[in-house]
Design an enzyme around this catalytic site. Structure first.
Site: not given
Ligand code: PMP
Length: 358
Positions: A194, A102, A170
């Protein structure tokens, strides 16, 4: 009705009481004769929901008054794009702590529109830990990090020390799970799916510095300053998602707010890691000092046993335990809403499985 023990990484389990409130809100919301999803986003009824969601998030996280709070769409992934676009003027760059895919994606987005560099990377080691200290490159405009790494089950115990450098966090997979120092951050963002509610809403918390940096002349949908001026109502927001988030936050406050959540989460994580550490049968993915209280990544002695575990667990009502495809093995996501009873039951199932197959 029977509810499974849901360990999905996200979208994830919601408190049953919240799901029931959502169900009740669909045909007739608060006696207004219209369902929640049928209300104008500019109606007084929805406005009260929207304001309450913001107030609750401010109370729970202790967000300073001069910070702005938005509930946008596009997920954390859109924030990977919006943050550098708003905070970096051409020629400026950001530092990144690469603790997983991520952050890697966020770095790629910064490099696409502006510039960024990794000042630490856990990639070669398989992202098994987060650093205890980092050294900023010098000259960067902010430092981006991911507080909890959903896939690998690693988590920062506290925000990295970066001197005067504003932090961008994030917090998609651990927001509202434990106390944080919001004032040390320039931007905090988190997809809701989450710890905050259903997918389709992203909480974005912006410091006065971040709003100052935002140029105000971007595409309106991507422009923090404009979005704050319009209170996130430049276009139609996810009204259902914002109501669900508001109800989840009410549930958090009923359970003692952020300290209540932290105690509950520590106890759940402790129980699960104690089971993993109790014999040689299980191994945890993360190094001890980086273990996450939200995602517990582990494995049995073989890929075949992992697969058998997932299949048997599924048959007995334990869902979402397969590890992310990039890591393999097993993963139990034990976010705020995961009931302690589910962790208790999982630990019992693990002991049984080990006794039968170990
Ligand atoms: N950052 C983290 C730490 C995540 O766990 C996730 C999704 N699992 C994301 C970003 C991406 O998120 P989104 O699907 O809301 O774009």
């Amino acid at each position: 009705m029977s509810r499974a023990h849901n360990f999905s990484a996200g979208p994830a389990v919601l408190p049953l009481s919240v799901v029931e409130q959502l169900q009740a809100a669909l045909p007739d919301f608060q006696g207004c004769g219209m369902g929640l999803m049928e209300l104008s986003h500019r109606s007084a009824t929805f406005d009260a929901v929207h304001r309450s969601a913001e107030e609750r998030l401010r109370r729970i996280l202790g967000i300073p008054e001069d910070y702005a709070v938005l509930f946008l769409q596009g997920g954390a992934s859109l924030q990977f794009h919006m943050v550098p676009l708003n905070l970096l003027t051409p020629g400026e760059s950001a530092d990144f702590i690469l603790t997983g895919v991520w952050t890697k994606k966020a770095l790629a987005e910064a490099q696409r529109s502006r510039a960024g560099q990794a000042i630490w990377s856990g990639e070669e080691a398989g992202y098994t830990s987060v650093p205890q200290t980092v050294t900023p490159s010098g000259g960067a405009t902010y430092l981006h990090y991911t507080t909890n790494n959903t896939i690998y089950g690693t988590q920062f115990t506290q925000a990295p020390e970066a001197g005067e450098l504003p932090l961008v966090a994030d917090m998609s997979s651990d927001i509202c799970s434990r106390p944080i120092d919001v004032a040390r951050h320039g931007v905090i963002f988190a997809g809701a799916q989450k710890n905050l509610g259903p997918s389709g809403v992203t909480a974005v918390i912006l410091s006065p510095w971040a709003l100052e940096k935002a140029s105000g002349d971007l595409n309106p949908m991507l422009d923090y300053r404009l979005q704050v001026d319009k209170r996130g109502l430049f276009n139609t927001p996810n009204t259902f998602g914002i109501y669900a988030l508001e109800r989840v936050l009410a549930w958090v406050e009923d359970l003692g707010g952020i300290t209540g959540m932290a105690t509950r989460n520590q106890a759940k994580a402790h129980k699960l890691y104690a089971q993993i550490d109790s014999t040689d049968f299980w191994s945890g993915h993360a190094s001890l000092e980086s273990r996450s209280e939200m995602n517990v990544a582990f494995c049995s002695p073989s890929a075949d046993l992992d697969a058998a575990f997932v299949a048997q667990a599924d048959a007995e009502g334990f869902k979402g335990l397969k590890g992310h495809r990039s890591v393999g093995g097993l993963r139990a996501s034990i976010y705020n809403a995961c009931p302690p009873e589910s962790v208790e039951a999982l630990v019992g199932f693990m002991a049984d499985f080990e006794a039968r197959r170990g």
